[in-house]
Design an enzyme around this catalytic site. Structure first.
Site, PDB file in Angstrom:
ATOM      1  CE  LYS A 100      -2.876   3.246   3.061  1.00 25.72           C
ATOM      2  NZ  LYS A 100      -3.455   3.038   3.842  1.00 25.72           N
ATOM      3  CB  THR A 210      -8.887   5.189  13.250  1.00 23.07           C
ATOM      4  OG1 THR A 210      -7.970   5.872  12.595  1.00 23.07           O
ATOM      5  CG2 THR A 210      -9.594   6.185  14.619  1.00 23.07           C
TER       6      THR A 210
END
Lengths: 257, 66
Positions: A100, A210
């Site tokens: 990524k 998150t």
């Protein structure tokens, strides 16, 4: 459910939910959340070995690369050179070439620096990496990244860690329509409905950290996200009804007493 | 001799190889990567590459991240 496999760079995934491994209370909780989410792929970061405490808990002991596909990231990199250097180290550390890429512009927004991101993407593709790329929701840059050889386009829904959901669904849809590689909303998801919205737009997957890690009950939220991604995907594939401005009765009008 | 390891001074025996460094750090090269003066040293080369005074070494591993 019909067979609905997500293919990224020739690798097949059943789950369309990718989760991060940051901000959890412990790696053990992280592993439990990943299993509850049904995730098959997790993002990981590369950092200096802690020389002062060699016995500290290790990610790999809990979230094993044998159980989950590791997706090394470049979080914290602000130049193309830093990102390329980091991912070359990640490849040496783990042997994986699926990565990524993110090149950030500033600490306040963690917004991607798209010029530097494109530069890094080209260098990594030339070096044999399979690049899943974190990007803005700009369809023009998304196209350039795909043309550069990226294997997945990952636009932000909103800022990293903000939990503000999909702020520009029109742009995400434009990117989905034009892309020939998977489009994965990366960043911004706050709760289950955000993930469902991303999937209903037609995204191929969702990446989040998150929203699960900072939920009051991360394991339960991981489960919620699993269901949300499946529900959104199924709704997209089912094809929603058209919207109407006025009511349309669901019961027959004929035979009323 | 002294090298810079992850930004800190670190003492190694003269003539130490990268493999000796790995041993000093616990001995398990799996899951880590070593960079010497900005050049990655592949695991297959650990025993062959000799370190020198003042080398800048980075030893990294995977940690949690989003």
């Amino acid at each position: 459910m019909t067979d609905d496999t997500l293919i990224i760079a020739g690798r097949a995934f059943t789950s369309r939910l990718i989760i991060g491994t940051g901000k959890y209370a412990s790696y053990a909780q992280n592993a439990e959340a990943a299993r509850a989410a049904g995730a098959e792929m997790v993002t990981v970061a590369l950092r200096r070995v802690n020389l002062s405490n060699p016995d500290e808990d290790r990610l790999t002991d809990h979230v094993s690369p044998d159980e989950f596909t590791y997706l090394p990231n470049t979080a914290g990199c602000y130049t193309a050179d830093e990102a390329v250097r980091t991912l070359r180290l990640a490849r040496e550390a783990g042997g994986w070439d699926l990565v990524k890429l993110e090149v950030l512009a500033d600490q306040k927004t963690l917004y991607p620096d798209m010029e530097a991101t494109l530069e890094a993407a080209k260098a990594l593709v030339a070096d044999g990496f399979q690049v899943m790329v974190y990007c803005s929701d700009d369809p023009v840059y998304a196209r350039k990244l795909e043309d550069a050889g990226c294997c997945a386009i990952m636009p932000l829904g909103s800022l990293i860690g903000s939990g503000l959901g999909i702020q520009n669904p029109l742009n995400i849809r434009l990117i989905v329509e034009q892309s020939r590689v998977p489009v994965i909303v990366d960043a911004g998801v706050g709760t289950a409905s955000d993930a469902a919205v991303a999937m209903e737009i037609g995204c191929d997957g969702v990446l989040m950290n998150t929203a699960i890690a900072e939920a009051q009950d991360p394991i339960r939220m991981a489960r919620a996200m699993k269901h949300a991604v499946i529900a959104g995907r199924e709704a997209y594939l089912a094809g929603r009804m058209s919207k109407k401005r006025y009511a349309d009765p669901s019961s027959p009008l004929a035979g009323l007493i | 001799m002294q090298v810079q390891l992850n930004g800190e001074p670190f003492e190694l025996a003269d003539g130490a190889s990268v493999a000796d460094l790995v041993s000093a750090l616990g001995g398990d090269p799996r899951g880590i990567a070593i960079e010497r003066n900005l050049e990655i040293i592949p695991k297959s080369q650990h025993g062959k590459v000799m370190l020198e005074e003042g080398d800048r070494l980075e030893v990294v591993q995977f940690v949690g991240g989003g």
